[in-house]
Scaffold this motif. Structure first.
Motif, PDB file in Angstrom:
ATOM      1  N   TYR A 123     -43.897  39.370  83.169  1.00  0.00           N
ATOM      2  CA  TYR A 123     -45.256  38.738  82.987  1.00  0.00           C
ATOM      3  C   TYR A 123     -46.177  39.086  84.292  1.00  0.00           C
ATOM      4  O   TYR A 123     -45.753  38.495  85.415  1.00  0.00           O
ATOM      5  CB  TYR A 123     -45.438  37.310  82.589  1.00  0.00           C
ATOM      6  CG  TYR A 123     -46.612  36.742  82.152  1.00  0.00           C
ATOM      7  CD1 TYR A 123     -47.332  37.409  81.251  1.00  0.00           C
ATOM      8  CD2 TYR A 123     -47.263  35.904  83.304  1.00  0.00           C
ATOM      9  CE1 TYR A 123     -48.685  37.000  80.700  1.00  0.00           C
ATOM     10  CE2 TYR A 123     -48.580  35.375  82.773  1.00  0.00           C
ATOM     11  CZ  TYR A 123     -49.335  35.789  82.000  1.00  0.00           C
ATOM     12  OH  TYR A 123     -50.526  35.574  81.325  1.00  0.00           O
ATOM     13  N   GLU A 124     -47.323  39.604  84.106  1.00  0.00           N
ATOM     14  CA  GLU A 124     -48.147  39.920  85.292  1.00  0.00           C
ATOM     15  C   GLU A 124     -47.093  40.465  86.461  1.00  0.00           C
ATOM     16  O   GLU A 124     -47.247  40.497  87.762  1.00  0.00           O
ATOM     17  CB  GLU A 124     -48.704  38.716  85.648  1.00  0.00           C
ATOM     18  CG  GLU A 124     -49.863  38.345  84.639  1.00  0.00           C
ATOM     19  CD  GLU A 124     -50.613  37.102  85.077  1.00  0.00           C
ATOM     20  OE1 GLU A 124     -50.418  36.578  86.427  1.00  0.00           O
ATOM     21  OE2 GLU A 124     -51.975  37.017  84.732  1.00  0.00           O
ATOM     22  N   GLY A 125     -46.175  41.465  85.824  1.00  0.00           N
ATOM     23  CA  GLY A 125     -45.439  42.279  87.124  1.00  0.00           C
ATOM     24  C   GLY A 125     -44.299  41.740  87.519  1.00  0.00           C
ATOM     25  O   GLY A 125     -43.394  42.178  88.545  1.00  0.00           O
ATOM     26  N   LEU A 126     -44.191  40.312  87.298  1.00  0.00           N
ATOM     27  CA  LEU A 126     -43.010  39.638  87.601  1.00  0.00           C
ATOM     28  C   LEU A 126     -41.851  39.353  86.597  1.00  0.00           C
ATOM     29  O   LEU A 126     -42.138  38.971  85.558  1.00  0.00           O
ATOM     30  CB  LEU A 126     -43.328  38.564  88.323  1.00  0.00           C
ATOM     31  CG  LEU A 126     -44.413  38.502  89.398  1.00  0.00           C
ATOM     32  CD1 LEU A 126     -44.539  37.189  90.267  1.00  0.00           C
ATOM     33  CD2 LEU A 126     -43.677  39.579  90.597  1.00  0.00           C
ATOM     34  N   LEU A 127     -40.646  39.810  86.888  1.00  0.00           N
ATOM     35  CA  LEU A 127     -39.510  39.187  86.189  1.00  0.00           C
ATOM     36  C   LEU A 127     -39.210  37.700  86.600  1.00  0.00           C
ATOM     37  O   LEU A 127     -39.963  37.071  87.356  1.00  0.00           O
ATOM     38  CB  LEU A 127     -38.253  39.962  86.481  1.00  0.00           C
ATOM     39  CG  LEU A 127     -38.298  41.477  86.087  1.00  0.00           C
ATOM     40  CD1 LEU A 127     -36.926  42.084  86.842  1.00  0.00           C
ATOM     41  CD2 LEU A 127     -38.372  41.846  84.751  1.00  0.00           C
ATOM     42  N   TYR A 128     -38.165  37.185  85.875  1.00  0.00           N
ATOM     43  CA  TYR A 128     -37.888  35.706  86.230  1.00  0.00           C
ATOM     44  C   TYR A 128     -37.442  35.556  87.634  1.00  0.00           C
ATOM     45  O   TYR A 128     -37.035  36.603  88.462  1.00  0.00           O
ATOM     46  CB  TYR A 128     -36.483  35.481  85.491  1.00  0.00           C
ATOM     47  CG  TYR A 128     -35.989  33.954  85.733  1.00  0.00           C
ATOM     48  CD1 TYR A 128     -36.770  32.967  85.354  1.00  0.00           C
ATOM     49  CD2 TYR A 128     -34.854  33.768  86.481  1.00  0.00           C
ATOM     50  CE1 TYR A 128     -36.436  31.518  85.538  1.00  0.00           C
ATOM     51  CE2 TYR A 128     -34.363  32.592  86.683  1.00  0.00           C
ATOM     52  CZ  TYR A 128     -35.051  31.647  86.483  1.00  0.00           C
ATOM     53  OH  TYR A 128     -34.612  30.383  86.649  1.00  0.00           O
ATOM     54  N   ASP A 129     -37.574  34.498  88.332  1.00  0.00           N
ATOM     55  CA  ASP A 129     -37.386  34.230  89.471  1.00  0.00           C
ATOM     56  C   ASP A 129     -38.377  34.770  90.568  1.00  0.00           C
ATOM     57  O   ASP A 129     -38.356  34.966  91.610  1.00  0.00           O
ATOM     58  CB  ASP A 129     -36.076  34.713  89.991  1.00  0.00           C
ATOM     59  CG  ASP A 129     -35.450  33.579  91.084  1.00  0.00           C
ATOM     60  OD1 ASP A 129     -35.952  32.338  90.893  1.00  0.00           O
ATOM     61  OD2 ASP A 129     -34.782  34.050  91.999  1.00  0.00           O
ATOM     62  N   GLY A 130     -39.329  35.357  89.879  1.00  0.00           N
ATOM     63  CA  GLY A 130     -40.653  35.909  90.700  1.00  0.00           C
ATOM     64  C   GLY A 130     -40.234  37.317  91.281  1.00  0.00           C
ATOM     65  O   GLY A 130     -40.888  37.755  92.243  1.00  0.00           O
ATOM     66  N   ARG A 131     -39.015  38.078  90.806  1.00  0.00           N
ATOM     67  CA  ARG A 131     -38.766  39.265  91.271  1.00  0.00           C
ATOM     68  C   ARG A 131     -39.854  40.500  90.497  1.00  0.00           C
ATOM     69  O   ARG A 131     -39.869  40.549  89.461  1.00  0.00           O
ATOM     70  CB  ARG A 131     -37.248  39.860  90.913  1.00  0.00           C
ATOM     71  CG  ARG A 131     -36.323  38.545  91.093  1.00  0.00           C
ATOM     72  CD  ARG A 131     -35.986  38.245  92.499  1.00  0.00           C
ATOM     73  NE  ARG A 131     -35.262  37.351  92.689  1.00  0.00           N
ATOM     74  CZ  ARG A 131     -33.714  37.584  92.999  1.00  0.00           C
ATOM     75  NH1 ARG A 131     -33.452  38.953  92.985  1.00  0.00           N
ATOM     76  NH2 ARG A 131     -33.114  36.517  93.169  1.00  0.00           N
ATOM     77  N   VAL A 260     -44.014  33.842  73.656  1.00  0.00           N
ATOM     78  CA  VAL A 260     -42.842  33.081  73.696  1.00  0.00           C
ATOM     79  C   VAL A 260     -41.761  33.880  74.604  1.00  0.00           C
ATOM     80  O   VAL A 260     -40.882  33.267  75.184  1.00  0.00           O
ATOM     81  CB  VAL A 260     -42.181  32.846  72.547  1.00  0.00           C
ATOM     82  CG1 VAL A 260     -40.698  31.895  72.383  1.00  0.00           C
ATOM     83  CG2 VAL A 260     -43.175  31.749  71.773  1.00  0.00           C
ATOM     84  N   HIS A 261     -41.627  35.158  74.440  1.00  0.00           N
ATOM     85  CA  HIS A 261     -40.882  36.037  75.132  1.00  0.00           C
ATOM     86  C   HIS A 261     -41.047  35.754  76.967  1.00  0.00           C
ATOM     87  O   HIS A 261     -40.076  35.670  77.718  1.00  0.00           O
ATOM     88  CB  HIS A 261     -40.976  37.550  74.970  1.00  0.00           C
ATOM     89  CG  HIS A 261     -40.120  37.944  73.774  1.00  0.00           C
ATOM     90  ND1 HIS A 261     -40.501  37.528  72.665  1.00  0.00           N
ATOM     91  CD2 HIS A 261     -38.964  38.716  73.911  1.00  0.00           C
ATOM     92  CE1 HIS A 261     -39.205  38.057  71.983  1.00  0.00           C
ATOM     93  NE2 HIS A 261     -38.672  38.960  72.490  1.00  0.00           N
ATOM     94  N   ALA A 262     -42.384  35.903  76.993  1.00  0.00           N
ATOM     95  CA  ALA A 262     -42.864  35.731  78.307  1.00  0.00           C
ATOM     96  C   ALA A 262     -42.544  34.213  79.151  1.00  0.00           C
ATOM     97  O   ALA A 262     -41.969  34.353  80.126  1.00  0.00           O
ATOM     98  CB  ALA A 262     -44.286  35.858  78.555  1.00  0.00           C
ATOM     99  N   LEU A 263     -42.768  33.308  78.040  1.00  0.00           N
ATOM    100  CA  LEU A 263     -42.505  32.160  78.597  1.00  0.00           C
ATOM    101  C   LEU A 263     -41.003  31.853  78.802  1.00  0.00           C
ATOM    102  O   LEU A 263     -40.382  31.146  79.958  1.00  0.00           O
ATOM    103  CB  LEU A 263     -43.067  30.705  77.662  1.00  0.00           C
ATOM    104  CG  LEU A 263     -44.398  30.920  77.599  1.00  0.00           C
ATOM    105  CD1 LEU A 263     -44.856  29.844  76.458  1.00  0.00           C
ATOM    106  CD2 LEU A 263     -45.151  30.325  79.056  1.00  0.00           C
ATOM    107  N   ALA A 264     -40.051  32.202  77.718  1.00  0.00           N
ATOM    108  CA  ALA A 264     -38.595  31.780  77.699  1.00  0.00           C
ATOM    109  C   ALA A 264     -38.081  32.686  78.946  1.00  0.00           C
ATOM    110  O   ALA A 264     -37.228  32.062  79.758  1.00  0.00           O
ATOM    111  CB  ALA A 264     -38.094  32.332  76.482  1.00  0.00           C
ATOM    112  N   VAL A 265     -37.989  34.052  78.604  1.00  0.00           N
ATOM    113  CA  VAL A 265     -37.381  34.818  79.432  1.00  0.00           C
ATOM    114  C   VAL A 265     -37.915  34.939  81.070  1.00  0.00           C
ATOM    115  O   VAL A 265     -37.264  34.747  82.176  1.00  0.00           O
ATOM    116  CB  VAL A 265     -37.478  36.290  78.850  1.00  0.00           C
ATOM    117  CG1 VAL A 265     -36.519  37.184  79.974  1.00  0.00           C
ATOM    118  CG2 VAL A 265     -36.821  36.386  77.543  1.00  0.00           C
ATOM    119  N   ALA A 266     -39.341  35.114  81.316  1.00  0.00           N
ATOM    120  CA  ALA A 266     -39.926  35.462  82.743  1.00  0.00           C
ATOM    121  C   ALA A 266     -40.079  34.053  83.219  1.00  0.00           C
ATOM    122  O   ALA A 266     -39.956  33.958  84.498  1.00  0.00           O
ATOM    123  CB  ALA A 266     -41.058  36.136  82.496  1.00  0.00           C
TER     124      ALA A 266
END
Length: 316
Positions: A123-131, A260-266
């Motif tokens: 989301y907005e260029g960032l994966l989970y954990d801000g990667r 929901v994908h953005a909220l759950a995964v990212a």
């Protein structure tokens, strides 16, 4: 199977402004919480959770949750799976004769039961954990959040069988599942969505498909409204799955097609199970009079993979 007309989206869902969604993303974000971060919310699942899940096994009934391998194109299967015979007993010297086949699939879509790993959504260029996604995912695959880092999962599963709760055959495409629907289902079904569990949403998609024909479920499907996600985050779920892809479609969020994908995964680091076949599980749970069970999810060990086809099992 003939196609059914594309169902109109359900009316009455006000749009969610992007700023409101961004505030929600920040509120449920768990970046920096776990090591290894690649496993995200699966880090919640301890040996105690596994033992608790095993204690839910009473009858020994095993229910598969994966769809059949579908090689037929359709409005909800734009990229069909491949299945080709590579040996019809005429390649290797006998005896014995051997028969071999090849399978292949572009599984991120609406026609294959699959798991989304943490490298699947930015989301907005960032994966989970801000990667930064541009640094973590390239032509050779994912260097962070790959499905190989997740490994298998054994935990408590909870079926939110909304059609059973509401006394209908299925939820119509475009029907939103709000936080209040989740808590109402918990009360009606006698279940608790709690820390480390896998929550599965049944909308009745595949019963509707069998009776009315396929439709473009990427354009219209029942699923979680974004207002349900803070509740799931508060409860500390490890996995979210559905017979759709968990997202309400069309999206209620301006400029975000899969919120929901953005909220759950990212944001939350919660992998998703998409396109589960939940009709047999619904029947088994109704027969057993309980909607909690042990679930086993074993994705393929694909280094760099953004997910995997999967055939999870529920054990009651």
């Amino acid at each position: 199977m003939s196609s059914s007309p594309a169902p109109p989206p359900a009316a009455g869902e006000p749009p969610v402004p992007r700023a409101e969604f961004d505030a929600l993303f920040a509120a449920v974000r768990t970046w920096g919480r776990w090591t290894p971060a690649d496993r995200g919310a699966w880090n919640r699942v301890s040996a105690g959770h596994v033992r608790g899940a095993a204690a839910l096994v009473r009858s020994g009934t095993v229910v598969r949750l994966g769809l059949p391998w579908d090689t037929r194109p359709g409005p909800d299967n734009a990229r069909p799976a491949l299945h080709l015979m590579s040996d019809l007993g005429d390649v290797e010297a006998p005896e014995p004769a051997t028969y071999k086949d090849f399978i292949g699939v572009d599984y991120h879509g609406k026609g294959v039961s699959h798991l989304d790993a943490l490298s699947h959504v930015a989301y907005e260029g960032l994966l989970y954990d801000g990667r930064p996604a541009r640094d973590a995912v390239g032509a050779g695959g994912a260097r962070f959040g790959s499905v190989a880092e997740l490994g298998p999962l054994v935990t408590k599963g909870v079926l939110l069988d909304l059609p059973a709760v509401l006394g209908v055959d299925w939820l119509e495409p475009g029907r939103a599942v709000h936080a209040g629907d989740v808590t109402a289902a918990e009360r009606a079904l006698g279940v608790a969505v709690d820390e480390g569990c896998a929550v599965l949403l049944r909308s009745g998609r595949f019963r509707r498909r069998r009776e009315l024909g396929p439709w473009d479920s990427g354009a219209a499907s029942a699923g979680f409204h974004v207002d349900a996600v803070p509740l799931l985050a508060e409860r500390g779920v490890a996995l979210i799955g559905a017979d759709g892809d968990s997202d309400l479609r069309p999206s209620p969020v301006e400029g975000v097609h899969s919120p929901v994908h953005a909220l759950a995964v990212a944001a939350m680091g919660v992998p998703l199970l998409d396109n589960l076949e939940l009709e047999a599980l619904s029947a088994a749970c109704a027969a057993a009079g309980r909607y909690e069970f042990m679930i086993v999810v074993a994705p393929l060990n694909v280094p760099g993979g953004t997910g995997s086809p999967v055939d999870p099992v529920a054990v009651l």
